[in-house]
Design a protein around this motif. Structure first.
Motif, mmCIF file in Angstrom:
data_model
loop_
_atom_site.group_PDB
_atom_site.id
_atom_site.type_symbol
_atom_site.label_atom_id
_atom_site.label_comp_id
_atom_site.label_asym_id
_atom_site.label_seq_id
_atom_site.Cartn_x
_atom_site.Cartn_y
_atom_site.Cartn_z
ATOM 1 N N VAL A 18 0.843 -1.202 0.000
ATOM 2 C CA VAL A 18 0.000 0.000 0.000
ATOM 3 C C VAL A 18 0.876 1.250 0.000
ATOM 4 C CG1 VAL A 18 -1.730 1.319 1.278
ATOM 5 C CG2 VAL A 18 -1.938 -1.174 1.114
ATOM 6 N N CYS A 19 1.930 1.238 0.773
ATOM 7 C CA CYS A 19 2.871 2.354 0.830
ATOM 8 C C CYS A 19 3.463 2.617 -0.562
ATOM 9 C CB CYS A 19 3.957 2.037 1.843
ATOM 10 S SG CYS A 19 5.018 3.416 2.257
ATOM 11 N N THR A 20 3.861 1.573 -1.242
ATOM 12 C CA THR A 20 4.398 1.696 -2.601
ATOM 13 C C THR A 20 3.337 2.231 -3.551
ATOM 14 O OG1 THR A 20 5.955 -0.106 -2.221
ATOM 15 C CG2 THR A 20 5.447 0.425 -4.519
ATOM 16 N N LEU A 21 2.109 1.746 -3.427
ATOM 17 C CA LEU A 21 1.022 2.203 -4.287
ATOM 18 C C LEU A 21 0.756 3.697 -4.073
ATOM 19 C CD1 LEU A 21 -1.087 1.395 -6.381
ATOM 20 C CD2 LEU A 21 -2.614 0.826 -4.488
ATOM 21 N N ILE A 22 0.789 4.156 -2.837
ATOM 22 C CA ILE A 22 0.614 5.588 -2.565
ATOM 23 C C ILE A 22 1.708 6.388 -3.276
ATOM 24 C CG2 ILE A 22 0.718 7.371 -0.768
ATOM 25 C CD1 ILE A 22 -0.630 5.252 1.100
ATOM 26 N N ALA A 23 2.929 5.901 -3.239
ATOM 27 C CA ALA A 23 4.033 6.587 -3.914
ATOM 28 C C ALA A 23 3.804 6.646 -5.424
ATOM 29 C CB ALA A 23 5.355 5.897 -3.601
ATOM 30 N N ASP A 27 1.395 11.981 -7.156
ATOM 31 C CA ASP A 27 1.199 13.220 -7.911
ATOM 32 C C ASP A 27 -0.276 13.511 -8.197
ATOM 33 O OD1 ASP A 27 1.049 11.052 -9.686
ATOM 34 O OD2 ASP A 27 1.754 12.255 -11.380
ATOM 35 N N ARG A 28 -1.163 12.574 -7.856
ATOM 36 C CA ARG A 28 -2.604 12.774 -8.052
ATOM 37 C C ARG A 28 -3.350 13.003 -6.737
ATOM 38 N NH1 ARG A 28 -4.503 7.901 -11.737
ATOM 39 N NH2 ARG A 28 -2.798 6.750 -10.809
ATOM 40 N N VAL A 29 -2.589 13.223 -5.647
ATOM 41 C CA VAL A 29 -3.198 13.378 -4.325
ATOM 42 C C VAL A 29 -2.973 14.790 -3.807
ATOM 43 C CG1 VAL A 29 -3.095 12.608 -1.918
ATOM 44 C CG2 VAL A 29 -2.861 10.942 -3.766
ATOM 45 N N THR A 45 0.364 18.949 -0.884
ATOM 46 C CA THR A 45 0.618 17.857 -1.818
ATOM 47 C C THR A 45 1.618 16.909 -1.175
ATOM 48 O OG1 THR A 45 2.304 19.197 -2.907
ATOM 49 C CG2 THR A 45 0.095 19.207 -3.884
ATOM 50 N N LEU A 46 1.694 15.704 -1.687
ATOM 51 C CA LEU A 46 2.610 14.732 -1.121
ATOM 52 C C LEU A 46 4.038 15.043 -1.545
ATOM 53 C CD1 LEU A 46 0.680 11.348 -1.412
ATOM 54 C CD2 LEU A 46 0.590 13.103 0.360
ATOM 55 N N ASP A 47 4.963 14.715 -0.675
ATOM 56 C CA ASP A 47 6.379 14.959 -0.910
ATOM 57 C C ASP A 47 6.838 14.259 -2.184
ATOM 58 O OD1 ASP A 47 8.944 16.016 0.389
ATOM 59 O OD2 ASP A 47 9.456 13.924 -0.037
ATOM 60 N N ASP A 48 7.677 14.941 -2.977
ATOM 61 C CA ASP A 48 8.167 14.360 -4.233
ATOM 62 C C ASP A 48 9.123 13.198 -4.012
ATOM 63 O OD1 ASP A 48 6.772 16.194 -5.837
ATOM 64 O OD2 ASP A 48 8.397 17.662 -5.690
ATOM 65 N N ILE A 59 1.336 3.331 7.935
ATOM 66 C CA ILE A 59 1.835 4.090 6.791
ATOM 67 C C ILE A 59 1.783 5.566 7.147
ATOM 68 C CG2 ILE A 59 1.457 4.678 4.371
ATOM 69 C CD1 ILE A 59 0.023 1.894 4.176
ATOM 70 N N GLN A 60 2.896 6.219 7.008
ATOM 71 C CA GLN A 60 3.001 7.649 7.279
ATOM 72 C C GLN A 60 2.938 8.391 5.954
ATOM 73 O OE1 GLN A 60 6.129 8.982 10.004
ATOM 74 N NE2 GLN A 60 6.830 10.362 8.382
ATOM 75 N N ILE A 61 2.043 9.376 5.855
ATOM 76 C CA ILE A 61 1.924 10.205 4.649
ATOM 77 C C ILE A 61 2.780 11.453 4.877
ATOM 78 C CG2 ILE A 61 0.329 11.505 3.174
ATOM 79 C CD1 ILE A 61 -0.152 8.474 3.127
ATOM 80 N N ASN A 62 3.662 11.738 3.924
ATOM 81 C CA ASN A 62 4.576 12.864 4.042
ATOM 82 C C ASN A 62 4.186 13.948 3.037
ATOM 83 O OD1 ASN A 62 6.307 11.450 5.956
ATOM 84 N ND2 ASN A 62 6.857 10.184 4.212
ATOM 85 N N THR A 63 3.994 15.176 3.524
ATOM 86 C CA THR A 63 3.609 16.276 2.637
ATOM 87 C C THR A 63 4.781 17.221 2.417
ATOM 88 O OG1 THR A 63 2.808 17.585 4.512
ATOM 89 C CG2 THR A 63 1.204 16.183 3.379
ATOM 90 N N LYS A 64 4.648 18.028 1.375
ATOM 91 C CA LYS A 64 5.661 19.039 1.065
ATOM 92 C C LYS A 64 5.538 20.185 2.043
ATOM 93 C CE LYS A 64 5.717 18.457 -3.929
ATOM 94 N NZ LYS A 64 5.431 19.142 -5.215
#
Length: 68
Positions: A18-23, A27-29, A45-48, A59-64
């Motif tokens: 799931v973590c890989t799928l989020i990555a 760019d669409r989140v 937006t999510l971190d590049d 799973i930790q979501i990382n933002t810019k």
């Protein structure tokens, strides 16, 4: 893909998958942050480089960092 098939696929995935799928679709989140009284709506937006990572068993979501 029908919704039931998506649910079954998601339930079969490991947290790492799931973590890989989020990555893959990072760019669409966009994350909307509810405003406090009198403040404007904020979005992130999510971190590049590292949009999602494992933090223990979650799973930790990382933002810019947004410049003001």
């Amino acid at each position: 893909m029908e919704i039931q098939k998506l649910i079954e696929t998601a339930n079969d995935m490991s947290a790492n998958d799931v973590c890989t799928l989020i990555a893959v679709f990072a760019d669409r989140v966009q994350i909307f942050i509810p405003p406090k009284q009198g403040e404007p709506m904020m979005t992130r937006t999510l971190d590049d480089i590292n949009p999602a990572s494992m933090n223990g068993a979650i799973i930790q979501i990382n933002t810019k960092e947004e410049e003001v």
